[in-house]
Design an enzyme around this catalytic site. Structure first.
Site, PDB file in Angstrom:
ATOM      1  N   ASP A  57       0.844  -1.193   0.000  1.00  0.00           N
ATOM      2  CA  ASP A  57       0.000   0.000   0.000  1.00  0.00           C
ATOM      3  C   ASP A  57       0.874   1.235   0.000  1.00  0.00           C
ATOM      4  O   ASP A  57       2.021   1.197   0.457  1.00  0.00           O
ATOM      5  CB  ASP A  57      -0.943   0.025   1.204  1.00  0.00           C
ATOM      6  CG  ASP A  57      -2.077   1.013   0.970  1.00  0.00           C
ATOM      7  OD1 ASP A  57      -3.078   0.646   0.334  1.00  0.00           O
ATOM      8  OD2 ASP A  57      -1.946   2.181   1.393  1.00  0.00           O
ATOM      9  N   TYR A  83      -3.721  12.413   2.456  1.00  0.00           N
ATOM     10  CA  TYR A  83      -4.129  11.633   3.640  1.00  0.00           C
ATOM     11  C   TYR A  83      -3.466  12.139   4.914  1.00  0.00           C
ATOM     12  O   TYR A  83      -4.095  12.256   5.963  1.00  0.00           O
ATOM     13  CB  TYR A  83      -3.749  10.154   3.456  1.00  0.00           C
ATOM     14  CG  TYR A  83      -4.586   9.424   2.439  1.00  0.00           C
ATOM     15  CD1 TYR A  83      -5.926   9.122   2.699  1.00  0.00           C
ATOM     16  CD2 TYR A  83      -4.047   9.021   1.224  1.00  0.00           C
ATOM     17  CE1 TYR A  83      -6.696   8.445   1.763  1.00  0.00           C
ATOM     18  CE2 TYR A  83      -4.803   8.341   0.285  1.00  0.00           C
ATOM     19  CZ  TYR A  83      -6.124   8.050   0.558  1.00  0.00           C
ATOM     20  OH  TYR A  83      -6.889   7.389  -0.359  1.00  0.00           O
TER      21      TYR A  83
HETATM   22  O1  CP3 Z   1      -3.054  -2.751  -7.375  1.00  0.00           O
HETATM   23  C1  CP3 Z   1      -2.794  -3.746  -6.685  1.00  0.00           C
HETATM   24  O2  CP3 Z   1      -3.374  -4.852  -6.820  1.00  0.00           O
HETATM   25  C2  CP3 Z   1      -1.627  -3.647  -5.728  1.00  0.00           C
HETATM   26  C3  CP3 Z   1      -1.938  -3.314  -4.420  1.00  0.00           C
HETATM   27  C4  CP3 Z   1      -2.337  -1.911  -4.022  1.00  0.00           C
HETATM   28  C5  CP3 Z   1      -3.130  -1.680  -2.873  1.00  0.00           C
HETATM   29  N1  CP3 Z   1      -3.177  -0.347  -2.650  1.00  0.00           N
HETATM   30  C6  CP3 Z   1      -3.729  -2.733  -2.071  1.00  0.00           C
HETATM   31  C7  CP3 Z   1      -4.908  -2.372  -1.251  1.00  0.00           C
HETATM   32  C8  CP3 Z   1      -1.968  -0.678  -4.530  1.00  0.00           C
HETATM   33  C9  CP3 Z   1      -1.161  -0.362  -5.770  1.00  0.00           C
HETATM   34  C10 CP3 Z   1      -2.505   0.309  -3.640  1.00  0.00           C
HETATM   35  C11 CP3 Z   1      -2.265   1.752  -3.780  1.00  0.00           C
HETATM   36  C12 CP3 Z   1      -3.149   2.692  -3.068  1.00  0.00           C
HETATM   37  N2  CP3 Z   1      -3.551   2.651  -1.759  1.00  0.00           N
HETATM   38  C13 CP3 Z   1      -3.637   3.886  -3.636  1.00  0.00           C
HETATM   39  C14 CP3 Z   1      -3.365   4.344  -5.033  1.00  0.00           C
HETATM   40  C15 CP3 Z   1      -4.172   3.569  -6.012  1.00  0.00           C
HETATM   41  C16 CP3 Z   1      -5.628   3.923  -6.050  1.00  0.00           C
HETATM   42  O3  CP3 Z   1      -6.437   3.014  -5.862  1.00  0.00           O
HETATM   43  O4  CP3 Z   1      -5.930   5.085  -6.312  1.00  0.00           O
HETATM   44  C17 CP3 Z   1      -4.400   4.538  -2.663  1.00  0.00           C
HETATM   45  C18 CP3 Z   1      -5.161   5.838  -2.830  1.00  0.00           C
HETATM   46  C19 CP3 Z   1      -4.333   3.767  -1.472  1.00  0.00           C
HETATM   47  C20 CP3 Z   1      -4.928   4.058  -0.152  1.00  0.00           C
HETATM   48  C21 CP3 Z   1      -5.912   3.011   0.191  1.00  0.00           C
HETATM   49  N3  CP3 Z   1      -5.569   1.764   0.662  1.00  0.00           N
HETATM   50  C22 CP3 Z   1      -7.331   3.016   0.033  1.00  0.00           C
HETATM   51  C23 CP3 Z   1      -8.142   4.187  -0.454  1.00  0.00           C
HETATM   52  C24 CP3 Z   1      -7.807   1.755   0.415  1.00  0.00           C
HETATM   53  C25 CP3 Z   1      -9.227   1.217   0.348  1.00  0.00           C
HETATM   54  C26 CP3 Z   1      -9.912   1.152   1.652  1.00  0.00           C
HETATM   55  C27 CP3 Z   1     -11.149   0.270   1.518  1.00  0.00           C
HETATM   56  O5  CP3 Z   1     -11.280  -0.665   2.299  1.00  0.00           O
HETATM   57  O6  CP3 Z   1     -11.968   0.532   0.622  1.00  0.00           O
HETATM   58  C28 CP3 Z   1      -6.679   1.002   0.797  1.00  0.00           C
HETATM   59  C29 CP3 Z   1      -6.682  -0.396   1.243  1.00  0.00           C
HETATM   60  C30 CP3 Z   1      -6.236  -1.357   0.219  1.00  0.00           C
HETATM   61  N4  CP3 Z   1      -5.046  -1.289  -0.427  1.00  0.00           N
HETATM   62  C31 CP3 Z   1      -6.905  -2.544  -0.191  1.00  0.00           C
HETATM   63  C32 CP3 Z   1      -6.077  -3.185  -1.094  1.00  0.00           C
HETATM   64  C33 CP3 Z   1      -6.296  -4.506  -1.763  1.00  0.00           C
HETATM   65  C34 CP3 Z   1      -8.263  -3.001   0.341  1.00  0.00           C
HETATM   66  C35 CP3 Z   1      -8.051  -3.556   1.714  1.00  0.00           C
HETATM   67  C36 CP3 Z   1      -8.783  -4.844   1.963  1.00  0.00           C
HETATM   68  O7  CP3 Z   1      -8.822  -5.721   1.078  1.00  0.00           O
HETATM   69  O8  CP3 Z   1      -9.247  -4.983   3.084  1.00  0.00           O
END
Ligand code: CP3
Length: 336
Positions: free
Chosen positions: A71, A148
Site C-alpha cells: 500500500d 491523507y
Molecule cells: O493494485 C494492486 O493490486 C496492488 C496493491 C495496491 C493496494 N493499494 C492494495 C490495497 C496498490 C497499488 C494500492 C495503492 C493505493 N492505496 C492507492 C493508489 C491507487 C488507487 O487506488 O488510487 C491509494 C489511494 C491507497 C490508499 C488506500 N488503501 C485506500 C483508499 C484503500 C481502500 C480502503 C477500503 O477498504 O476501501 C486502501 C486499502 C487497500 N489497499 C486494499 C487493497 C487490496 C483493500 C483492503 C482490503 O482488502 O481490506
C-alpha cells in the site's frame, strides 16, 4: 523481452499487454479467504502472504504483469508514522500533519532509516515464482500521500493539503520533498529486490488546478522517479487539464489515463513519443460481456496511435467486480 517492457520501451507488440490496478484484492475469493483475520497493513508486511496475494491474479487472469501487493502508506508505517487502514474507508493517521511544527517533527525522520526487510523478502519470493512475468513495484506520489497525512484520513477535496501550499509554502515544500524521498526509498527497495517496472500513483491529483500541480506537486513527483533506473508509469485520476505535465519532463516512460478522456485524445495531448496506460471505464465491468467487449475493443483501437499502449482500467478494480470479466479482457487483449 516481455510485452509490457516492450510497450514501455515504445515498441509495437503483437498482443496488447494488460494488467489491472488493484488486480490483487477483494474481487478475488481466494484473496478474501487469505485475508480473514489479518489487518491490511499486517498482511502487506508478512512476506509469504504478500507474495501469495501478488501471484493470485497472475495465475487466474494470465495478466502480463504482477503488481506488488502493498500500500502507498506502507513506507510511512516503516518510517514509524502511526497509520492504519480502516476497511471500507482507507488510510487513517493517529497524528495529522497540519502545522509547521507537525511538519518539522515528521520530516526529522530520515527516509534512509526505513526498515525494508519485509518488503525485500516479499519481492524476492514473488519474483522467484514469477519467472519471466514482470513485477511492477509502486509508490504513492507526494501529493496523494499528503492528501491523507495532512487531513489525517480520506477526504473529498483535500482542502487542508491544498491549503498548506498557499498558507505556508515552505512547510508544504518541506513535507512534499520528504514524502518524495520516502516514496523513492520504497521504490528503490522494490527495485533492488527484483521489481522490473515502477508506477507512481497520484490518485488524487485531479483535485488540483493546473497551476498548483505545476508549482507545488510536479517537481516533487519528478524527484521520486528521476534516475530510478527502471521503466516508469505515472498515473493519476482526473488529470486531463494537465495531462501533458504528467510526463514529468520526460522522466515518465508511460502516462496513465483515466476513463474520462478518450485514449486517442489523451495521446494527442501527451504526444506520441511516450507510452500510455489505460483506460477501460471500471463502471463497465458491471455491463454484460458484449457491451464491455465493444468498449475494450474501442480502447485498444484508440490506443494504436501511441508510442506504446498498456491496457488497464482508468482506476482500480472495484471490489464487487466479477473476476471472470477481467479474465475475458485479458483473453481479448491477447487475441484468444
Ligand atoms: O493494485 C494492486 O493490486 C496492488 C496493491 C495496491 C493496494 N493499494 C492494495 C490495497 C496498490 C497499488 C494500492 C495503492 C493505493 N492505496 C492507492 C493508489 C491507487 C488507487 O487506488 O488510487 C491509494 C489511494 C491507497 C490508499 C488506500 N488503501 C485506500 C483508499 C484503500 C481502500 C480502503 C477500503 O477498504 O476501501 C486502501 C486499502 C487497500 N489497499 C486494499 C487493497 C487490496 C483493500 C483492503 C482490503 O482488502 O481490506
Amino acid at each position: 523481452m516481455s510485452d509490457l517492457l516492450r510497450a514501455l520501451a515504445g515498441e509495437k507488440t503483437e498482443r496488447t499487454p494488460v494488467w489491472f490496478m488493484r488486480q490483487a484484492g477483494r474481487s478475488l475469493p481466494e484473496y478474501r479467504e487469505l485475508r480473514v483475520g489479518t489487518r491490511m497493513l499486517d498482511a502487506c508486511l508478512t512476506p509469504d502472504l504478500a507474495a501469495e496475494i501478488t501471484l493470485q491474479p497472475v495465475r487466474r487472469h494470465k495478466v502480463d504483469a504482477a503488481v506488488f501487493f502493498s500500500d502507498i502508506v506502507i513506507p510511512l508505517r516503516l518510517a514509524g508514522v502511526e497509520v492504519e487502514i480502516e476497511p471500507g474507508r482507507g488510510p487513517v493517521f493517529a497524528n495529522p500533519v497540519r502545522t509547521a511544527e507537525d511538519v518539522a517533527r515528521v520530516t526529522a525522520i530520515d527516509p534512509a532509516d526505513l526498515d525494508g526487510a519485509a518488503i525485500t523478502e516479499a519481492v524476492r519470493i514473488t519474483t522467484a515464482e514469477l519467472g519471466d512475468t514482470p513485477l511492477i513495484g509502486f509508490a504513492g506520489a507526494p501529493f496523494t500521500l499528503a492528501a491523507y497525512l495532512v487531513e489525517g484520513g480520506p477526504s473529498k477535496e483535500h482542502m487542508r493539503a491544498r491549503g498548506m501550499m498557499h498558507a505556508d509554502p515552505e512547510s508544504w515544500n518541506l513535507l512534499a520533498g520528504w514524502l518524495s524521498r520516502v516514496s523513492r526509498r520504497f521504490l528503490e527497495i522494490q527495485r533492488d529486490a527484483g521489481a522490473s517496472v515502477v508506477q507512481l500513483f497520484d490518485s488524487w491529483a485531479g483535485s488540483l488546478s493546473p497551476d498548483d500541480y505545476r508549482a507545488f506537486v510536479a517537481p516533487h513527483s519528478r524527484a521520486a522517479l528521476d534516475g530510478i533506473g527502471l521503466p516508469s508509469i505515472h498515473f493519476g485520476v482526473g488529470t486531463g487539464p494537465f495531462l501533458a505535465d504528467m510526463r514529468l519532463d520526460g522522466v515518465a516512460d508511460a502516462v496513465g489515463v483515466d476513463w474520462r478522456m478518450p485514449l486517442d485524445e489523451a495521446i494527442r495531448i501527451v504526444g506520441n513519443d511516450v507510452a500510455v496506460q489505460g483506460n477501460i471505464d471500471p463502471a463497465l465491468l458491471q455491463a454484460p460481456w458484449p457491451v464491455l467487449e465493444a468498449h475494450v475493443r474501442d480502447v485498444i483501437e484508440r490506443g494504436r496511435g501511441a508510442k506504446g499502449h498498456i491496457l488497464n482500467l482508468g482506476h482500480g478494480v472495484p471490489p464487487e467486480t466479477d473476476p471472470d470479466q477481467l479474465t475475458r479482457i485479458v483473453e481479448l487483449a491477447h487475441g484468444a
